[in-house]
Design a protein around this motif. Structure first.
Motif, mmCIF file in Angstrom:
data_model
loop_
_atom_site.group_PDB
_atom_site.id
_atom_site.type_symbol
_atom_site.label_atom_id
_atom_site.label_comp_id
_atom_site.label_asym_id
_atom_site.label_seq_id
_atom_site.Cartn_x
_atom_site.Cartn_y
_atom_site.Cartn_z
ATOM 1 N N ASN A 150 2.733 52.114 -16.964
ATOM 2 C CA ASN A 150 3.220 51.877 -15.605
ATOM 3 C C ASN A 150 4.626 51.294 -15.638
ATOM 4 O OD1 ASN A 150 0.857 52.738 -14.342
ATOM 5 N ND2 ASN A 150 -0.061 50.709 -14.504
ATOM 6 N N THR A 151 5.404 51.630 -14.626
ATOM 7 C CA THR A 151 6.706 50.986 -14.471
ATOM 8 C C THR A 151 6.466 49.618 -13.857
ATOM 9 O OG1 THR A 151 6.954 52.143 -12.373
ATOM 10 C CG2 THR A 151 8.062 53.109 -14.273
ATOM 11 N N ASN A 152 7.219 48.635 -14.297
ATOM 12 C CA ASN A 152 7.012 47.258 -13.838
ATOM 13 C C ASN A 152 8.238 46.611 -13.231
ATOM 14 O OD1 ASN A 152 4.264 46.903 -14.838
ATOM 15 N ND2 ASN A 152 5.194 47.109 -16.861
ATOM 16 N N TYR A 153 9.416 47.215 -13.422
ATOM 17 C CA TYR A 153 10.659 46.532 -13.058
ATOM 18 C C TYR A 153 11.628 47.439 -12.326
ATOM 19 C CZ TYR A 153 8.741 43.824 -16.922
ATOM 20 O OH TYR A 153 7.890 43.138 -17.744
ATOM 21 N N CYS A 154 12.403 46.806 -11.462
ATOM 22 C CA CYS A 154 13.585 47.402 -10.850
ATOM 23 C C CYS A 154 14.772 46.594 -11.384
ATOM 24 C CB CYS A 154 13.547 47.271 -9.335
ATOM 25 S SG CYS A 154 12.159 48.094 -8.558
ATOM 26 N N TYR A 155 15.964 47.083 -11.156
ATOM 27 C CA TYR A 155 17.155 46.427 -11.700
ATOM 28 C C TYR A 155 18.205 46.267 -10.609
ATOM 29 C CZ TYR A 155 21.231 45.420 -14.478
ATOM 30 O OH TYR A 155 22.337 44.800 -14.994
ATOM 31 N N THR A 156 18.869 45.112 -10.621
ATOM 32 C CA THR A 156 20.038 44.920 -9.775
ATOM 33 C C THR A 156 20.978 43.919 -10.435
ATOM 34 O OG1 THR A 156 20.838 44.414 -7.541
ATOM 35 C CG2 THR A 156 18.995 43.074 -8.369
ATOM 36 N N ASP A 157 22.275 44.129 -10.251
ATOM 37 C CA ASP A 157 23.266 43.163 -10.735
ATOM 38 C C ASP A 157 23.554 42.108 -9.676
ATOM 39 O OD1 ASP A 157 24.063 43.936 -13.418
ATOM 40 O OD2 ASP A 157 24.868 45.764 -12.510
ATOM 41 N N LYS A 191 22.332 40.267 -5.678
ATOM 42 C CA LYS A 191 21.236 40.092 -4.729
ATOM 43 C C LYS A 191 21.306 41.228 -3.720
ATOM 44 C CE LYS A 191 20.609 35.173 -5.210
ATOM 45 N NZ LYS A 191 20.528 33.875 -4.567
ATOM 46 N N ASP A 192 20.173 41.891 -3.533
ATOM 47 C CA ASP A 192 20.106 43.039 -2.646
ATOM 48 C C ASP A 192 18.716 43.065 -2.023
ATOM 49 O OD1 ASP A 192 19.677 45.631 -1.547
ATOM 50 O OD2 ASP A 192 21.224 46.470 -2.867
ATOM 51 N N SER A 193 18.624 42.690 -0.775
ATOM 52 C CA SER A 193 17.318 42.574 -0.110
ATOM 53 C C SER A 193 16.597 43.919 -0.039
ATOM 54 C CB SER A 193 17.467 41.967 1.279
ATOM 55 O OG SER A 193 18.313 42.758 2.082
ATOM 56 N N ASN A 194 17.327 45.026 0.060
ATOM 57 C CA ASN A 194 16.677 46.337 0.103
ATOM 58 C C ASN A 194 15.942 46.641 -1.195
ATOM 59 O OD1 ASN A 194 17.621 46.884 2.722
ATOM 60 N ND2 ASN A 194 19.552 47.662 1.907
ATOM 61 N N ILE A 195 16.580 46.337 -2.327
ATOM 62 C CA ILE A 195 15.945 46.598 -3.626
ATOM 63 C C ILE A 195 14.743 45.695 -3.820
ATOM 64 C CG2 ILE A 195 16.238 46.455 -6.141
ATOM 65 C CD1 ILE A 195 19.144 47.356 -5.723
ATOM 66 N N ILE A 196 14.907 44.413 -3.558
ATOM 67 C CA ILE A 196 13.791 43.495 -3.810
ATOM 68 C C ILE A 196 12.624 43.805 -2.867
ATOM 69 C CG2 ILE A 196 14.392 41.511 -2.342
ATOM 70 C CD1 ILE A 196 13.737 39.816 -4.950
ATOM 71 N N ASP A 197 12.900 44.210 -1.632
ATOM 72 C CA ASP A 197 11.820 44.577 -0.706
ATOM 73 C C ASP A 197 11.078 45.819 -1.190
ATOM 74 O OD1 ASP A 197 12.481 42.445 0.940
ATOM 75 O OD2 ASP A 197 13.572 43.686 2.400
ATOM 76 N N LEU A 198 11.811 46.850 -1.598
ATOM 77 C CA LEU A 198 11.201 48.081 -2.078
ATOM 78 C C LEU A 198 10.364 47.816 -3.329
ATOM 79 C CD1 LEU A 198 10.893 51.165 -1.855
ATOM 80 C CD2 LEU A 198 13.010 51.363 -3.199
ATOM 81 N N CYS A 199 10.919 47.069 -4.256
ATOM 82 C CA CYS A 199 10.203 46.778 -5.504
ATOM 83 C C CYS A 199 8.983 45.907 -5.237
ATOM 84 C CB CYS A 199 11.139 46.106 -6.503
ATOM 85 S SG CYS A 199 12.448 47.221 -7.012
ATOM 86 N N SER A 200 9.131 44.922 -4.407
ATOM 87 C CA SER A 200 8.024 44.024 -4.068
ATOM 88 C C SER A 200 6.871 44.801 -3.440
ATOM 89 C CB SER A 200 8.524 42.932 -3.124
ATOM 90 O OG SER A 200 7.482 42.076 -2.769
ATOM 91 N N ASN A 241 6.018 47.672 -4.026
ATOM 92 C CA ASN A 241 5.398 48.487 -5.067
ATOM 93 C C ASN A 241 4.882 47.637 -6.229
ATOM 94 O OD1 ASN A 241 5.779 51.567 -4.502
ATOM 95 N ND2 ASN A 241 7.598 50.529 -3.722
ATOM 96 N N SER A 242 4.743 46.331 -5.981
ATOM 97 C CA SER A 242 4.242 45.378 -6.993
ATOM 98 C C SER A 242 5.029 45.457 -8.293
ATOM 99 C CB SER A 242 2.750 45.614 -7.255
ATOM 100 O OG SER A 242 2.017 45.446 -6.077
#
Length: 189
Positions: A99-106, A108-117, A119-120
């Motif tokens: 399973n994939t477990n991580y997203c990446y950002t350099d 702070k980006d609320s869109n990325i953290i919301d999408l990743c969150s 999707n657990s």
């Protein structure tokens, strides 16, 4: 850490002398050279790969996973979007059998953290983003639990063998993100 998907992971377990090397793969130009260096130095790493590259290089992704590298989602064509996010995760899971477990950002980006969150998945915001001078960045900022991010450039490839030697000389083990952020202590392994 469990179920804290709405927070950035900026560092691993500081009680362990471990660091993680993270490589953002958005084209295949330097991948063979990178893998040769890592293999020669007997180093595992985490690759965040663009979904379009995953789709076009399925055999390579499978081989990387079989060699012990973590393969994670870097978005699709340079960005995370909900329509391609699950597609990329499914491709990576199918090819790596993990399973994939991580997203990446350099940044702070609320869109990325919301999408990743949603999707657990954890959002990695590295401790050290190496930029144009990778060795210097690491030398100034290396500490227990560092999550060290590299852009794939000639400078990265040129300095990587020295960087690996330096990290080891300082007494750190180089592991995948999963091992470095694990809350288990070294003696619990």
């Amino acid at each position: 850490l469990e179920e804290q998907y709405d927070k950035y992971v900026i560092q691993g377990n500081s009680s362990k002398s471990q660091v993680a090397l993270i490589f953002k793969i958005d084209d295949m130009t330097y991948l063979d050279q990178l893998v040769n260096i890592l293999s020669e130095k007997e180093v595992v790493a985490t690759f965040f790969m663009d979904g379009e590259l995953v789709e076009q290089n399925m055999d390579t992704v499978s081989k990387l996973a079989a060699s012990g590298y973590e393969i994670e989602n870097l978005g699709y064509q340079g960005r995370y979007s909900s329509d391609k996010f699950q597609w990329t995760n499914n491709m990576i899971t199918s090819l790596t059998k993990k399973n994939t477990n991580y997203c990446y950002t350099d940044y702070k980006d609320s869109n990325i953290i919301d999408l990743c969150s949603k999707n657990s998945m954890y959002t990695i915001k590295p401790t050290i983003s190496t930029g144009s001078y990778p060795f210097l960045s690491i030398k100034k900022n290396l500490e227990n639990g560092s999550l060290i991010s590299f852009n794939m450039t000639e400078a990265t490839l040129k300095e990587l063998p020295s960087i690996i030697s330096y990290i080891r000389q300082k007494g750190y083990d180089i592991e995948t993100i999963t091992d470095v952020i694990s809350e288990r202590r070294n003696e619990d392994k």
